[in-house]
Each structure stands twice: as structure tokens, then as C-alpha cells.
Design an enzyme around this catalytic site. Structure first.
Site, PDB file in Angstrom:
ATOM      1  N   SER A 114       0.780  -1.234   0.000  1.00  8.67           N
ATOM      2  CA  SER A 114       0.000   0.000   0.000  1.00  8.67           C
ATOM      3  C   SER A 114       0.809   1.279   0.000  1.00  8.67           C
ATOM      4  O   SER A 114       0.235   2.359  -0.120  1.00  8.67           O
ATOM      5  CB  SER A 114      -0.952   0.011   1.184  1.00  8.67           C
ATOM      6  OG  SER A 114      -2.030  -0.846   0.918  1.00  8.67           O
ATOM      7  N   SER A 211     -10.299   1.382   2.218  1.00  7.20           N
ATOM      8  CA  SER A 211     -10.805   0.577   1.112  1.00  7.20           C
ATOM      9  C   SER A 211      -9.885   0.709  -0.090  1.00  7.20           C
ATOM     10  O   SER A 211      -9.686   1.803  -0.620  1.00  7.20           O
ATOM     11  CB  SER A 211     -12.227   1.013   0.726  1.00  7.20           C
ATOM     12  OG  SER A 211     -12.656   0.325  -0.438  1.00  7.20           O
ATOM     13  N   ASN A 212      -9.340  -0.414  -0.526  1.00 11.92           N
ATOM     14  CA  ASN A 212      -8.487  -0.408  -1.710  1.00 11.92           C
ATOM     15  C   ASN A 212      -9.241   0.034  -2.961  1.00 11.92           C
ATOM     16  O   ASN A 212      -8.648   0.529  -3.912  1.00 11.92           O
ATOM     17  CB  ASN A 212      -7.902  -1.800  -1.918  1.00 11.92           C
ATOM     18  CG  ASN A 212      -6.958  -2.190  -0.797  1.00 11.92           C
ATOM     19  OD1 ASN A 212      -5.912  -1.597  -0.624  1.00 11.92           O
ATOM     20  ND2 ASN A 212      -7.339  -3.182  -0.013  1.00 11.92           N
ATOM     21  N   GLY A 352       2.842  -0.648   3.957  1.00 13.54           N
ATOM     22  CA  GLY A 352       2.165  -1.573   3.070  1.00 13.54           C
ATOM     23  C   GLY A 352       2.395  -3.026   3.432  1.00 13.54           C
ATOM     24  O   GLY A 352       3.462  -3.398   3.908  1.00 13.54           O
TER      25      GLY A 352
END
Length: 397
Positions: A114, A211-212, A352
Site C-alpha cells: 500500500s 478501502s483499496n 504496506g
């Protein structure tokens, strides 16, 4: 991807049993921002030991990495630390390959999950500065009619909502399973469609919720506005511009890591054995988590960002305008997070997770930088805490 609010092991597979079964790639792309960690085996290189003394007392960073390896079972841990005078040191611990026992490559490449979101947000904000995107325009302005579902309406969700995770959109990542997607290529629209099959989590602008899906939409907006692939825009606008020589967006179907790297290991289910997950198709991450980089390149990226080399002052100020993430002490801006340090002040970064790797770290306003990577996602609270402590140690020394 782990939500930034999670201090304990994350979950990103399907609901119920699947949520416990896997830390999905998509979830791994997730913010990962909260736990900053890196795993480290006992031995560090000779040159790393004196370096540690320069930054955090006698070998403090090295000891933090060793704890991750010895006590938390991480196969390997890597760190890159830069002080306010620009002096940099790298550290390693553990083994790069559990089968062969090979050394951990110094500053080796890892999947950064991320952290990719920060890169995507920078591209969007550059386009805002160029007058091509309006932060407070609705998604429908750029992708008319695309975002529709139960309680979901792209005419009510703004670009700012996407970058800030206040859109209320469901996360497609919790409906993916590591083993199902490891060898599967996903088009971005497939990821979006998976999310839109589920109801909204909240009203737009009402609450923060990781939320991706937000960043997949942000990537699609970049492509619509520029007429070019997101990977090309990211490479041209960021990677080449500031000389990130070891950072790249894997091509479609590219499952390997190009340069020297420690192998990444994953537990799925979380109480299962470690499995080698180094080779995988990262397309389930796309704009939310597909990049590969090194700790040193991440330090260079966040340093350049905070120094104003990637964004005009107005857009950087927007990026640094944050909202609280639960009661964790973490705050989330537009693809950028801030976390308090034990020595005072905050550091800015993201973090991430992706199956096989976790990266945590960031930079301070006075020029200190640190990133830590471990080669398995921590699955207990102690390991998560130790990763965060390794970053804090590196920045506060």
C-alpha cells in the site's frame, strides 16, 4: 492489505472463515500504514553495526531487527535509515532464503504493497495542480455512470473522498483469497466490479474507512484524464523525476522481482506454515499496491515529497491535511499518514502489506527518514508492535 487502524494481524479475505484464512494480496496492498515493521534475523553485516551507533545508540536499529527475527519468527528484516544530515545506513537480519540460508541482500527489493497509494495520490494531486482534476469534483465527472451499486453513487463521491478513504465504498480486498489470485491477472475494472457487488459501508464523507477500491478508482481517473496507463504516468512523473532506480510497476503477467531480493513468505491460514510467496501476480493491488521498491528508494520518495519536489505547496498542504483513524493515533491525509514518535513530533509515510512482505516507515519534517521491511506479514500483536518500534527506534536515535 491491512487497514491502518489495525495494530494486530490483519485480515483481508472473504468474510467469516475466509477472513481468518488469508492475509490477501489485495489487503496487503492496503495501507499497511500502521504497523511499520521489519523483521530481522540475528546477524547483521559488519558495516551495519557502526552505522546503528550513529543513529540510535549502540546497534539499536540492528537489535530491533534481530528481535523481529529471533522473537517474532520473521525470516528476514531490512532497514534503511537516513539522519537529518543526509548520512544513510542500511541493515539486515535473518536469511534471504529459508531453503538455502543465503544472506539477505543489502537494501534488496521488496513488494511495497500500500505504499503504492502514496504514489497514486501524488499523481492525482499533480493533475490537480495542473487543473486537470478537481479534488472536490464527483467521480462521475471523470467516470460517468461507472460507480453504481447498493447505496453507491459516483455522483455523490468526490476525488477527495477516494484519496482520504471517506467514500464509504466497500473494499474488494476482503473478497479475495491469496491462493485464488496468486497466479491470476486482474484488470482494474474487475476489481471495481467485485467491490460494487457489495453494499456501501457508509455514506460518502461521513466516516473514515480503509478501502483499496478507492485507489483503483483514483487510478482509473488518472488514466481517463491523461489518456495514458497509470504505470507510465507514475514512472514519468515520480520514479524517473527523482531518480528511484530500484522502483518499478510490474508489467502485466510479471510475477518475479527483478533485482536482488529476499524471498517473501506467507501464512495462509494465519496459523499455518510459512510458504514461499515471492513469485506472484500483483495485479490485484494495481493502483492500491502493485509497486516494487527498496527501503532506500522509499526514503528518497517520501523525503522528496515532504520537501516539495513532487507537488506544489497547495497540493502538498492538501495531502498533509489529515483525519483521525480511530483511536490508534494514526492520522490519514490524501494517500499520506502521520504517526507520533516517542521522541516527539510525527513522521509522514504510508506503509504496506502484501503476501510475503511488510514495509513500514516514513520521514520527519527535519529530514530524518527510515523504512523497515520484513519478509512475512506479522500475525500477532507483539510482532506488529516490534515492527513499529523498529521504525521509532530508527527515527528517534
Amino acid at each position: 492489505m491491512r487497514s491502518p487502524t489495525e495494530q494486530s494481524p490483519r485480515s483481508t479475505t472473504r468474510q467469516g472463515d475466509r477472513r481468518r484464512r488469508a492475509v490477501s494480496v489485495a489487503a496487503a496492498l492496503a495501507v499497511g500504514v500502521m504497523t511499520l515493521g521489519v523483521l530481522a534475523p540475528p546477524a547483521a553485516s559488519d558495516s551495519a553495526a557502526p552505522a546503528a551507533a550513529a543513529f540510535a545508540g549502540p546497534d539499536a536499529v540492528q537489535r530491533a531487527l534481530n528481535t523481529l527475527v529471533r522473537d517474532d519468527g520473521m525470516p528476514a528484516a531490512l532497514a534503511s535509515v537516513k539522519d537529518r544530515n543526509g548520512r544513510a545506513r542500511t541493515y539486515t537480519a535473518g536469511v534471504g532464503d529459508l531453503t538455502t540460508g543465503s544472506k539477505v541482500p543489502r537494501d534488496g527489493q521488496v513488494r511495497i504493497g500500500s505504499n503504492t497509494k502514496a504514489f497514486t495520490a501524488v499523481v492525482v494531486l499533480q493533475l490537480v495542480g495542473e487543473g486537470k482534476i478537481d479534488l472536490d469534483a464527483f467521480v462521475d465527472t471523470y467516470l460517468p455512470g461507472l460507480v453504481r451499486g447498493e447505496g453507491i453513487d459516483g455522483s455523490r463521491i468526490t476525488v477527495r473522498h477516494l484519496l482520504q478513504h471517506t467514500s464509504g465504498l466497500p473494499d474488494y480486498g476482503v473478497h479475495l483469497d491469496d491462493d485464488e489470485i496468486r497466479n491470476r491477472y486482474f484488470e482494474p475494472r474487475e476489481l471495481l466490479d467485485l467491490a460494487l457487488d457489495h453494499p456501501a459501508d457508509a455514506e460518502p464523507g461521513k466516516t473514515w474507512g480503509y478501502s483499496n477500491t478507492n485507489y483503483v478508482l483514483a487510478g482509473l481517473i488518472v488514466q481517463k484524464v491523461t489518456g495514458r496507463p497509470l504505470a507510465e504516468e507514475m514512472d514519468r512523473r515520480i520514479i524517473q523525476r527523482i531518480g528511484l532506480r530500484h522502483t518499478y510497476f510490474p508489467a502485466p503477467g510479471e510475477m518475479t522481482v527483478r533485482e536482488p531480493h529476499p524471498r517473501g513468505y506467507h501464512r495462509s491460514p494465519e496459523d499455518g506454515p510459512l510458504r514461499d510467496f515471492t513469485e506472484m501476480d500483483p495485479s490485484a493491488g494495481w493502483a492500491a499496491g502493485q509497486l516494487i521498491s527498496t527501503n532506500s528508494d522509499l526514503n528518497r520518495f517520501f523525503t522528496a515529497l515532504l520537501a516539495g519536489r513532487l507537488l506544489p505547496a497547495a497540493q502538498l498542504a492538501e495531502m498533509r491535511t489529515t483525519v483521525p483513524v480511530g483511536t490508534s493515533g494514526l492520522r490519514y491525509g490524501l494517500g499520506l499518514t502521520s504517526r507520533t514518535l516517542s521522541c516527539g513530533g510525527v513522521y509522514w509515510g504510508h506503509g504496506g502489506d502484501i503476501a510475503g512482505y511488510e514495509t513500514r516507515g516514513g520521514v520527519t519534517d527535519d529530514g530524518r527518514a527510515a523504512n523497515v521491511a520484513v519478509t512475512s506479514i506479522p500475525t500477532d500483536e507483539a510482532a506488529v508492535r516490534h515492527v513499529s518500534e523498529a521504525v521509532d527506534t530508527a527515527l528517534c536515535g
